[in-house]
Write an enzyme that holds these catalytic residues in place. Structure first.
Site, PDB file in Angstrom:
ATOM      1  CB  SER A  80      -4.734   0.097   7.359  1.00  0.00           C
ATOM      2  OG  SER A  80      -4.751   0.741   8.546  1.00  0.00           O
ATOM      3  CE  LYS A  81       0.600  -5.171   5.867  1.00  0.00           C
ATOM      4  NZ  LYS A  81       0.405  -4.308   3.910  1.00  0.00           N
ATOM      5  NE  ARG A  82      -3.485   4.107   9.040  1.00  0.00           N
ATOM      6  CZ  ARG A  82      -5.112   3.962   9.945  1.00  0.00           C
ATOM      7  NH1 ARG A  82      -4.952   5.449  11.294  1.00  0.00           N
ATOM      8  NH2 ARG A  82      -6.262   4.077   9.388  1.00  0.00           N
ATOM      9  CG  HIS A  83      -6.580   0.597  12.378  1.00  0.00           C
ATOM     10  ND1 HIS A  83      -6.981   0.599  11.278  1.00  0.00           N
ATOM     11  CD2 HIS A  83      -6.824   1.179  13.030  1.00  0.00           C
ATOM     12  CE1 HIS A  83      -7.555   1.350  11.181  1.00  0.00           C
ATOM     13  NE2 HIS A  83      -7.747   1.855  12.689  1.00  0.00           N
TER      14      HIS A  83
END
Ligand code: GLU
Length: 496
Positions: free
Chosen positions: A262-265
């Protein structure tokens, strides 16, 4: 062997992320490997979640990555989905329309066929009734799901209704998944699922079966999350008397922490990768390796598009989730950058210089480019290395000059002598510049390192640059001398 026909079937409910692209890449690779066809189908049955521009974004991503499509929506169809898609391509094909909202009649026909054979039924339960039923089930701690009120009521077609699948009491379904192997089910956590909604739109289950069948799809390749729905799809194929495609459920793309990417990564959209300076061929190569490898003990990691096509096979797709490692991708991008031809590197680097607000002088950029190509992993890194060539004014931290035996007077002397020598050079070439500055170091009895540091800071404002002589050569005599003179005045103002 039957013609291999694969499809990518995105729902335009958001901006497709790299995990979705990986599904597309595998479907495309399989089709290309067997000389088959790759089909794009737009699954826009959930009209309430439609996101304008999502289809355009996918098509632009395909183009950037070099994924070519054999069959897909015509221009007219695309404009029906996204009226603002001005330069919509005209893909087309023999099995269109390739947009689900334009195929409602086919779903209705399939639903009618299922009703006629007793595999489906019309249901006119209102949302309120279903909600009340659900609450009761929850309160009684019973299995939550449709209770079967309309199974045998023969609801007439002219009353508002949905069409539900008549789930058999006994379930015994298995598939030979091309990735997962044999998967079997003897119970399902759903009862009489809806196939056709009251507005005439199908649910995913009916639509995917009708379309894969009608579009002659040979391999239904899709994300892992659809595996639990596969038994229902098998039952639908059986009920309709249709031959099934091969199923291939692809492993999830994970972040390093083992959670779904996800964008977190980090970046997840193709355009973000592009803007960060990844090359499409590197992203394609790396993404293909997230979940697939050419075989046991194979060390090779760099695969051209053609090699990927040649080597790709479903047998070597992982069963379990695969990690998307950004560091590895960045490393690979560096390899791809180094392998670019000079011409290509110059061409691809230039937009990043311009985006940084630099007025690019093509001659200078051409001269310095070979000396940065070896040293960057991401294209924007070139900005920091060469911006001094394209700026009218540079910043300098003069204090950085004063070390290893260099004080203010020596710095002034170096600059003075360099100005005289460089002004007199017969030709402005790297060799001549180098000879002059090396001779100067000898004459002034200075170590070349610190002395070149003074020139470097004076002319570029940086401690680290592409090789110094090449940098001066690219900057040209006029600007080099101007900057040396300017630096001399600044150094003079320094407190001794
Ligand atoms: N429309 C589905 C999705 O975007 C595609 C599933 C499939 O490939 O069959 O998840």
């Amino acid at each position: 062997m039957k013609e291999v026909r694969t499809r990518f079937a995105p729902s335009p409910t958001g901006f497709l992320h790299i995990g979705g692209f990986r599904t597309a890449i595998y479907s495309w690779l399989l089709a290309r490997h067997y000389g088959g066809s790759f089909i794009l189908r737009i699954e826009d049955t959930d009209q309430s979640r439609k996101v304008e521009g999502a289809v355009k974004y996918i098509l632009e991503g395909f183009e950037w990555l070099g994924i070519d499509i054999d069959e897909g929506p015509s221009r007219e169809e695309l404009l029906k989905v996204e009226p603002d898609f001005e330069d919509a391509p005209d893909i087309g094909g023999d099995y269109g329309p390739y947009v689900q909202s334009l195929r409602l009649e086919l779903y209705q026909q399939a639903a009618d066929k299922l009703i006629a054979s007793g595999h489906a039924f019309r249901c006119d339960c209102t949302p309120e009734m279903l909600q009340a039923e659900r609450e009761k089930q929850l309160a009684n701690k019973e299995f939550v799901g449709y209770g079967g009120r309309c199974r045998d009521r023969n609801v007439p077609a002219d009353k508002p209704h949905v069409v539900r699948f008549r789930m058999p009491d006994e379930i015994n379904v298995s598939i030979e998944d091309a990735v997962k192997g044999r998967v079997s089910w003897d119970s399902l956590p759903m009862r009489d699922p809806v196939l056709l909604k009251s507005d005439g739109f199908p649910t995913y289950h009916l639509a995917v079966v009708v379309d894969d069948y009608n579009m002659r799809i040979s391999h239904s390749m899709r994300a892992d999350e659809w595996l639990p729905s596969a038994p229902l799809h098998v039952m639908l194929y059986q009920a309709l008397g249709w031959e099934m495609p091969v199923f291939a459920h692809l492993p999830n793309v994970l972040g390093k922490d083992g959670k779904k990417l996800s964008k977190r990564h980090g970046a997840t959209s193709w355009s973000v990768f592009r803007d960060q300076g990844y090359l499409p061929e590197a992203l394609l190569n790396y993404t293909a390796l997230v979940g697939w490898s050419p075989g046991e003990g194979e060390e090779q990691e760099i695969f051209s598009r053609e090699e990927l096509i040649k080597r790709f096979s479903l047998e070597h797709v992982n069963r379990a989730g695969a990690v998307f490692d950004y560091d590895k991708l960045t490393w690979m991008n560096g390899v791809y950058i180094r392998n670019l031809s000079m011409q290509e590197f110059v061409k691809r680097g230039r937009p990043f210089l311009e985006k940084a607000g630099l007025k690019v002088n093509q001659e200078r950029w051409h001269m310095i480019a070979p000396h940065v190509q070896e040293r960057v992993k991401l294209l924007p890194e070139i900005v920091e290395k060469v911006d001094f060539l394209f700026k009218d004014k540079i910043e300098r931290d003069l204090s950085k000059m004063f070390k290893k035996g260099i004080d203010r007077d020596i710095a002034i002397r170096i600059i003075d002598e360099a100005i005289i020598g460089l002004s007199d050079l017969k030709s402005w070439s790297r060799e001549e510049i180098e000879k002059l500055l090396r001779d100067l170091a000898v004459r002034l009895e200075l170590k070349p390192g610190p002395m070149f540091g003074v020139i470097r800071i004076a002319v570029t404002g940086k401690m680290v640059t592409p090789p110094l002589f090449e940098s001066l050569e690219a900057l040209g005599r006029g600007d080099t001398l101007r900057r040396l003179e300017e630096a001399r005045e600044l150094v003079k103002q320094c407190v001794a």
